[in-house]
Design a protein around this motif. Sequence first.
Motif, PDB file in Angstrom:
ATOM      1  N   HIS A  82       0.848  -1.194   0.000  1.00  0.00           N
ATOM      2  CA  HIS A  82       0.000   0.000   0.000  1.00  0.00           C
ATOM      3  C   HIS A  82       0.882   1.242   0.000  1.00  0.00           C
ATOM      4  O   HIS A  82       1.699   1.432   0.905  1.00  0.00           O
ATOM      5  N   LYS A  83       0.718   2.063  -1.041  1.00  0.00           N
ATOM      6  CA  LYS A  83       1.449   3.315  -1.209  1.00  0.00           C
ATOM      7  C   LYS A  83       2.965   3.129  -1.188  1.00  0.00           C
ATOM      8  O   LYS A  83       3.710   3.949  -0.649  1.00  0.00           O
ATOM      9  N   THR A  84       3.401   2.003  -1.758  1.00  0.00           N
ATOM     10  CA  THR A  84       4.820   1.728  -1.917  1.00  0.00           C
ATOM     11  C   THR A  84       5.008   0.823  -3.130  1.00  0.00           C
ATOM     12  O   THR A  84       4.103   0.062  -3.468  1.00  0.00           O
ATOM     13  N   ASP A  85       6.164   0.911  -3.736  1.00  0.00           N
ATOM     14  CA  ASP A  85       6.492  -0.019  -4.812  1.00  0.00           C
ATOM     15  C   ASP A  85       7.396  -1.139  -4.310  1.00  0.00           C
ATOM     16  O   ASP A  85       7.847  -1.976  -5.075  1.00  0.00           O
ATOM     17  N   LYS A  86       7.628  -1.167  -3.014  1.00  0.00           N
ATOM     18  CA  LYS A  86       8.446  -2.219  -2.413  1.00  0.00           C
ATOM     19  C   LYS A  86       7.681  -3.542  -2.399  1.00  0.00           C
ATOM     20  O   LYS A  86       6.458  -3.575  -2.427  1.00  0.00           O
ATOM     21  N   VAL A  87       8.440  -4.624  -2.319  1.00  0.00           N
ATOM     22  CA  VAL A  87       7.885  -5.963  -2.193  1.00  0.00           C
ATOM     23  C   VAL A  87       8.113  -6.405  -0.752  1.00  0.00           C
ATOM     24  O   VAL A  87       9.164  -6.123  -0.156  1.00  0.00           O
ATOM     25  N   LEU A  88       7.127  -7.094  -0.180  1.00  0.00           N
ATOM     26  CA  LEU A  88       7.271  -7.568   1.202  1.00  0.00           C
ATOM     27  C   LEU A  88       8.479  -8.481   1.313  1.00  0.00           C
ATOM     28  O   LEU A  88       8.561  -9.504   0.633  1.00  0.00           O
ATOM     29  N   ASN A  89       9.405  -8.114   2.172  1.00  0.00           N
ATOM     30  CA  ASN A  89      10.597  -8.905   2.443  1.00  0.00           C
ATOM     31  C   ASN A  89      10.490  -9.464   3.860  1.00  0.00           C
ATOM     32  O   ASN A  89      10.719  -8.731   4.831  1.00  0.00           O
ATOM     33  N   PRO A  90      10.143 -10.744   4.023  1.00  0.00           N
ATOM     34  CA  PRO A  90       9.973 -11.318   5.356  1.00  0.00           C
ATOM     35  C   PRO A  90      11.236 -11.278   6.213  1.00  0.00           C
ATOM     36  O   PRO A  90      11.162 -11.431   7.428  1.00  0.00           O
ATOM     37  N   ALA A  91      12.379 -11.054   5.609  1.00  0.00           N
ATOM     38  CA  ALA A  91      13.625 -10.959   6.379  1.00  0.00           C
ATOM     39  C   ALA A  91      13.756  -9.625   7.102  1.00  0.00           C
ATOM     40  O   ALA A  91      14.667  -9.452   7.904  1.00  0.00           O
ATOM     41  N   LYS A  92      12.813  -8.700   6.834  1.00  0.00           N
ATOM     42  CA  LYS A  92      12.911  -7.362   7.421  1.00  0.00           C
ATOM     43  C   LYS A  92      11.631  -6.928   8.130  1.00  0.00           C
ATOM     44  O   LYS A  92      11.297  -5.741   8.160  1.00  0.00           O
ATOM     45  N   LEU A  93      10.895  -7.864   8.727  1.00  0.00           N
ATOM     46  CA  LEU A  93       9.652  -7.504   9.416  1.00  0.00           C
ATOM     47  C   LEU A  93       9.941  -6.639  10.634  1.00  0.00           C
ATOM     48  O   LEU A  93      10.850  -6.926  11.406  1.00  0.00           O
ATOM     49  N   ARG A  94       9.153  -5.593  10.802  1.00  0.00           N
ATOM     50  CA  ARG A  94       9.345  -4.699  11.937  1.00  0.00           C
ATOM     51  C   ARG A  94       8.109  -4.599  12.837  1.00  0.00           C
ATOM     52  O   ARG A  94       8.215  -4.552  14.045  1.00  0.00           O
ATOM     53  N   ARG A  95       6.909  -4.530  12.227  1.00  0.00           N
ATOM     54  CA  ARG A  95       5.704  -4.209  12.996  1.00  0.00           C
ATOM     55  C   ARG A  95       4.501  -4.942  12.405  1.00  0.00           C
ATOM     56  O   ARG A  95       4.420  -5.143  11.207  1.00  0.00           O
TER      57      ARG A  95
END
Length: 156
Positions: free
Chosen positions: A121-134
């Motif tokens: 949502h409102k990003t062109d990034k892809v979900l990276n499970p190695a970088k979960l924060r919240r």
Amino acid sequence: MSKLETTWEFVADTVMGGISSGQISDQVVGGRSARRLTGKVSLENNGGFIQMASDLKRDSSGLDANHWGGIQIDVFGNDETYDLRLRTDDLDRPWQSFRAPFWAPAYWTTMRFPFSVFVPHKTDKVLNPAKLRRIGIVAVGRVFQADIAVSDVRLF
């Protein structure tokens, strides 16, 4: 499976001028200890959400979930639709997230969310499970009475 330690906090649209209201509390719901989000979602003043959210690591670093398939939660709701939202270290704006809507029935149920179902949502990034924060449970987008409890959050 790996249980995630969560320290839920309440967040509402009042941070942006909205007037939605609510709270989170520790309660026994349907025989289980849970963290419960209740309140009223209002669309007035450009508002529209309440949520309970938790950082996934206490030291504010990202959680590496790369070897897992997704998030599993135990929820008890009020037959309404909510969002499960994830944030990663790759996101730098508060309105960016990865989202998965779900219906929360009025009984305890276990829901699985493979990482592949989360939509940026409102990003062109892809979900990276190695970088979960919240992680967040969000009542959003329409006027309604929110009431949802979460007893457990796990990686599967």
